[in-house]
Design a protein around this motif. Structure first.
Motif, short mmCIF file in Angstrom:
data_model
loop_
_atom_site.label_atom_id
_atom_site.label_comp_id
_atom_site.label_asym_id
_atom_site.label_seq_id
_atom_site.Cartn_x
_atom_site.Cartn_y
_atom_site.Cartn_z
N CYS A 86 5.17 15.41 -3.97
CA CYS A 86 4.15 14.41 -3.65
C CYS A 86 4.80 13.58 -2.53
N ALA A 87 4.37 13.51 -1.31
CA ALA A 87 4.81 12.79 -0.18
C ALA A 87 4.05 11.38 -0.14
N ALA A 88 5.00 10.37 -0.11
CA ALA A 88 4.60 9.11 -0.15
C ALA A 88 4.67 8.39 1.41
N ALA A 89 3.72 7.57 1.74
CA ALA A 89 4.00 6.69 2.87
C ALA A 89 3.68 5.28 2.42
N GLY A 90 4.50 4.57 3.05
CA GLY A 90 4.63 2.98 2.66
C GLY A 90 5.85 2.70 2.43
N ARG A 91 6.11 1.48 2.89
CA ARG A 91 7.64 0.97 2.98
C ARG A 91 8.11 0.37 1.44
N THR A 92 7.27 0.53 0.58
CA THR A 92 7.63 -0.13 -0.78
C THR A 92 7.57 0.88 -1.83
N PHE A 93 7.68 2.28 -1.20
CA PHE A 93 7.45 3.40 -2.26
C PHE A 93 8.80 3.50 -3.28
N SER A 94 9.85 3.00 -2.63
CA SER A 94 11.05 2.97 -3.67
C SER A 94 10.78 2.03 -4.95
N TRP A 119 11.25 3.54 -11.11
CA TRP A 119 11.44 3.35 -9.68
C TRP A 119 13.14 3.82 -9.40
N ASN A 120 13.78 3.59 -10.41
CA ASN A 120 15.29 3.85 -10.04
C ASN A 120 15.71 5.12 -10.75
N GLY A 121 14.67 5.83 -11.24
CA GLY A 121 15.05 7.17 -11.92
C GLY A 121 15.85 6.98 -13.28
N ALA A 122 15.92 5.74 -13.77
CA ALA A 122 16.50 5.67 -15.00
C ALA A 122 15.83 6.00 -16.27
N SER A 123 14.49 5.96 -16.15
CA SER A 123 13.67 6.15 -17.25
C SER A 123 12.84 7.51 -16.91
N ILE A 124 12.72 8.55 -17.68
CA ILE A 124 11.88 9.67 -17.36
C ILE A 124 11.32 10.01 -18.79
N SER A 125 10.04 10.36 -18.75
CA SER A 125 9.51 11.04 -19.87
C SER A 125 8.40 11.87 -19.63
N TYR A 126 7.92 13.01 -20.54
CA TYR A 126 6.94 13.61 -20.51
C TYR A 126 6.17 13.99 -21.37
N ALA A 127 5.01 14.54 -21.22
CA ALA A 127 4.12 14.88 -22.12
C ALA A 127 4.55 16.00 -23.24
N ASP A 128 4.48 16.24 -24.52
CA ASP A 128 4.93 17.19 -25.44
C ASP A 128 4.54 18.45 -25.00
N SER A 129 3.40 18.57 -24.33
CA SER A 129 2.90 19.98 -23.95
C SER A 129 3.73 20.56 -22.70
N VAL A 130 4.55 19.67 -22.08
CA VAL A 130 5.30 20.12 -20.91
C VAL A 130 6.75 19.83 -21.10
N LYS A 137 13.60 10.62 0.97
CA LYS A 137 12.54 11.56 1.70
C LYS A 137 11.23 10.90 1.40
N ASN A 138 11.18 10.10 0.58
CA ASN A 138 9.58 9.29 -0.18
C ASN A 138 8.90 10.59 -0.75
N THR A 139 9.66 11.36 -1.73
CA THR A 139 8.82 12.33 -2.22
C THR A 139 9.16 12.35 -3.79
N VAL A 140 8.25 12.80 -4.44
CA VAL A 140 8.50 13.02 -6.16
C VAL A 140 7.64 14.29 -6.22
N ASP A 141 8.76 15.27 -6.98
CA ASP A 141 8.53 16.67 -7.41
C ASP A 141 8.46 16.70 -8.63
N GLN A 168 0.86 -1.33 0.07
CA GLN A 168 0.22 -0.20 -0.11
C GLN A 168 0.81 1.25 0.14
N VAL A 169 0.37 2.35 -0.70
CA VAL A 169 1.14 3.39 -0.88
C VAL A 169 0.22 4.45 -0.53
#
Length: 122
Positions: free
Chosen positions: A22-30, A53-64, A76-80, A1-2
């Motif tokens: 975005c702050a996440a709670a849950g031991r499996t967040f990573s 999960w490991n930051g190795a892949s990132i993608s964006y919508a064309d609009s942004v 910190k269990n966060t994603v910004d 659960q997250v």
């Protein structure tokens, strides 16, 4: 659960910057891929950005692409979501989500936050 809680939304002017967190709670967040989506009034929820999960892949919508940056801090269990050069069309409720894989598809994410409002005035 997250469990996910977004913060950082607000009212800004066109051209301004804003940082959502975005702050996440849950031991499996990573082990989860994380995504940001947004939904404007009367429109479908749409993909904004995702990070593996490991930051190795990132993608964006064309609009942004080129204006927004997604990042995560496992310790910190966060994603910004750092947003620059905001436009009125960026106005929406922004949601963070956790899923098994980094994907632009809403259905790939099983956990969602409650959303935070971003309003960009012209």
């Amino acid at each position: 659960q997250v469990q996910l809680v977004e913060s950082g939304g607000g009212l800004v002017q066109a051209g301004d910057s804003l940082r959502l967190s975005c702050a996440a709670a849950g031991r499996t967040f990573s082990r989860y891929a994380m995504g940001w989506f947004r939904q404007a009034p009367g429109k479908e929820r749409e993909f904004v950005a995702t990070i593996a999960w490991n930051g190795a892949s990132i993608s964006y919508a064309d609009s942004v692409k080129g204006r927004f940056t997604i990042s995560r801090d496992i310790a910190k269990n966060t994603v910004d979501l750092q947003m620059y050069s905001l436009k009125p069309e960026d106005t929406a409720v922004y949601y963070c989500a956790a899923g098994q894989m980094a994907s632009p598809e809403v259905d790939e994410y099983g956990y969602w936050g409650q959303g935070t409002q971003v309003t960009v005035s012209s």
